[in-house]
Enzyme design. Structure first.
Site, mmCIF file in Angstrom:
data_model
loop_
_atom_site.group_PDB
_atom_site.id
_atom_site.type_symbol
_atom_site.label_atom_id
_atom_site.label_comp_id
_atom_site.label_asym_id
_atom_site.label_seq_id
_atom_site.Cartn_x
_atom_site.Cartn_y
_atom_site.Cartn_z
ATOM 1 N N VAL A 1 1.050 -0.886 -0.021
ATOM 2 C CA VAL A 1 -0.190 0.197 -0.234
ATOM 3 C C VAL A 1 1.506 1.175 0.066
ATOM 4 C CG1 VAL A 1 -2.057 1.631 1.009
ATOM 5 C CG2 VAL A 1 -1.858 -1.392 1.276
ATOM 6 N N CYS A 2 0.806 2.294 -0.965
ATOM 7 C CA CYS A 2 1.589 3.448 -1.391
ATOM 8 C C CYS A 2 2.821 2.920 -1.282
ATOM 9 C CB CYS A 2 0.990 4.330 0.460
ATOM 10 S SG CYS A 2 1.582 6.015 0.021
ATOM 11 N N THR A 3 3.478 4.135 -0.393
ATOM 12 C CA THR A 3 5.357 3.884 -0.729
ATOM 13 C C THR A 3 5.672 2.413 0.110
ATOM 14 O OG1 THR A 3 5.423 5.305 1.683
ATOM 15 C CG2 THR A 3 5.615 5.907 -0.547
#
Length: 317
Positions: free
Chosen positions: A102-104
């Site tokens: 998720v995300c970074t």
């Protein structure tokens, strides 16, 4: 039963953890015993999230059995990760049946070599950095999530919920995913060409008030005459001056901005209403269904009818 292991570390984004966790937990409620959710940190101790919230894991990563789904969240802690975490992911990531970020969190998977030769995405603000730091990864900046084999990566925060819902749909069927989505009061959306941000967010906001007003007017009136000449009159500028100033201040041309706004509006109408394609094309300024079809094929790779079939939620009544 599918085990879901969520990796915790200092500086983790709490919503990257709790969003997908609530989806899998909700699915377990819908169908008892579907998922067993575990959280783990390097030493098994509490971690402090990027917002200051303290999260207490179930166990240390060492000795944790290989999970069905290994989920790596993002957050500020991914910028200078503990080398031990990267080493653990490199050694144990391939043992999971499904890898998710998720995300970074994608940066952690990439640092461990787990995205080499694959397509991936991350938060739009970090896509360029991911591509620069890891040239073996094909970074796709637009979609809210990308699935490549058993590896799935998502953009910022709420897209982790979208991805988790897609995984639940894959595991347990559409009705299970819809039930969870309704409970969380979120939309069930499939992957494909769902964009990370709108045309208004993709472009910069103009500094000068007349241009800002024109941007707002375009978004509120996609069916009107949005030619450069018409918009220049509204901005009280000559067409040449308006086009030059608009591009300088927003980073895109008036034509491209109008194109994106109209496409976004048409997508929403196709997803959320039962209006016919001809009616949608008029409301969005395309004039004819054929003009709208050409725009969809050019920018999305599918015709409006196909787009609606893929992305409009199924009736729930």
């Amino acid at each position: 039963m599918r085990t879901v292991l969520i990796v915790l570390f200092d500086g983790v984004q709490s919503l990257d953890v709790t969003g997908p966790l609530e989806v899998f937990a909700g699915a377990g409620t819908y169908r008892s015993g579907s998922y067993e959710i575990r959280t783990a940190s390097l030493d098994g101790g509490p971690v402090r999230s990027s917002s200051g919230l303290v999260l207490v894991p179930d166990r240390p990563l060492a000795g944790t059995p290989p999970p069905h789904t290994l989920l790596v969240p993002g957050g500020s802690g991914t910028r200078r990760p503990d080398p031990r975490l990267t080493d653990w992911l490199r050694a144990h990531g391939p043992r999971a049946e499904r890898l998710v970020s998720v995300c970074t969190g994608a940066a952690l998977l990439a640092a461990a070599g787990l995205l080499d030769g694959r397509r991936a995405t991350t938060h739009w603000a970090y896509c360029d950095r991911l591509a620069r730091d890891h040239p073996a990864v094909t970074v796709e900046p637009d979609p809210i999530f990308v699935r490549d084999g058993n590896v799935s990566t998502s953009a910022g925060v709420t897209s982790g919920i979208d991805l988790a819902l897609a995984l639940v749909e894959e595991d347990l069927g559409r009705e299970a995913a819809l039930t969870v989505a309704r409970h969380l009061v979120v939309f069930l959306r499939r992957p494909g060409n769902q964009a990370q941000f709108s045309a208004q967010l993709a472009a910069q906001t103009a500094a000068r008030e007349p241009l800002r007003e024109v941007q707002q007017w375009i978004s509120e009136h996609p069916g009107e005459d949005l030619s450069v000449e018409s918009l220049a009159v509204r901005a009280r500028l000559s067409p040449r001056h308006f086009a030059r100033a608009f591009r300088t201040e927003t980073g895109t041309t008036p034509g491209r901005y109008v194109e994106q706004v109209r496409l976004e509006h048409a997508r929403r109408l196709l997803e959320d209403t039962a209006d016919g394609v001809e009616e949608v094309s008029r409301a969005c300024g395309y004039g004819t269904p054929e003009a709208m079809r050409r725009a969809f094929v050019k920018l999305l790779g599918s015709a409006p009818a196909e787009y609606r079939r893929r992305f409009r939620p199924a009736p729930t009544g």
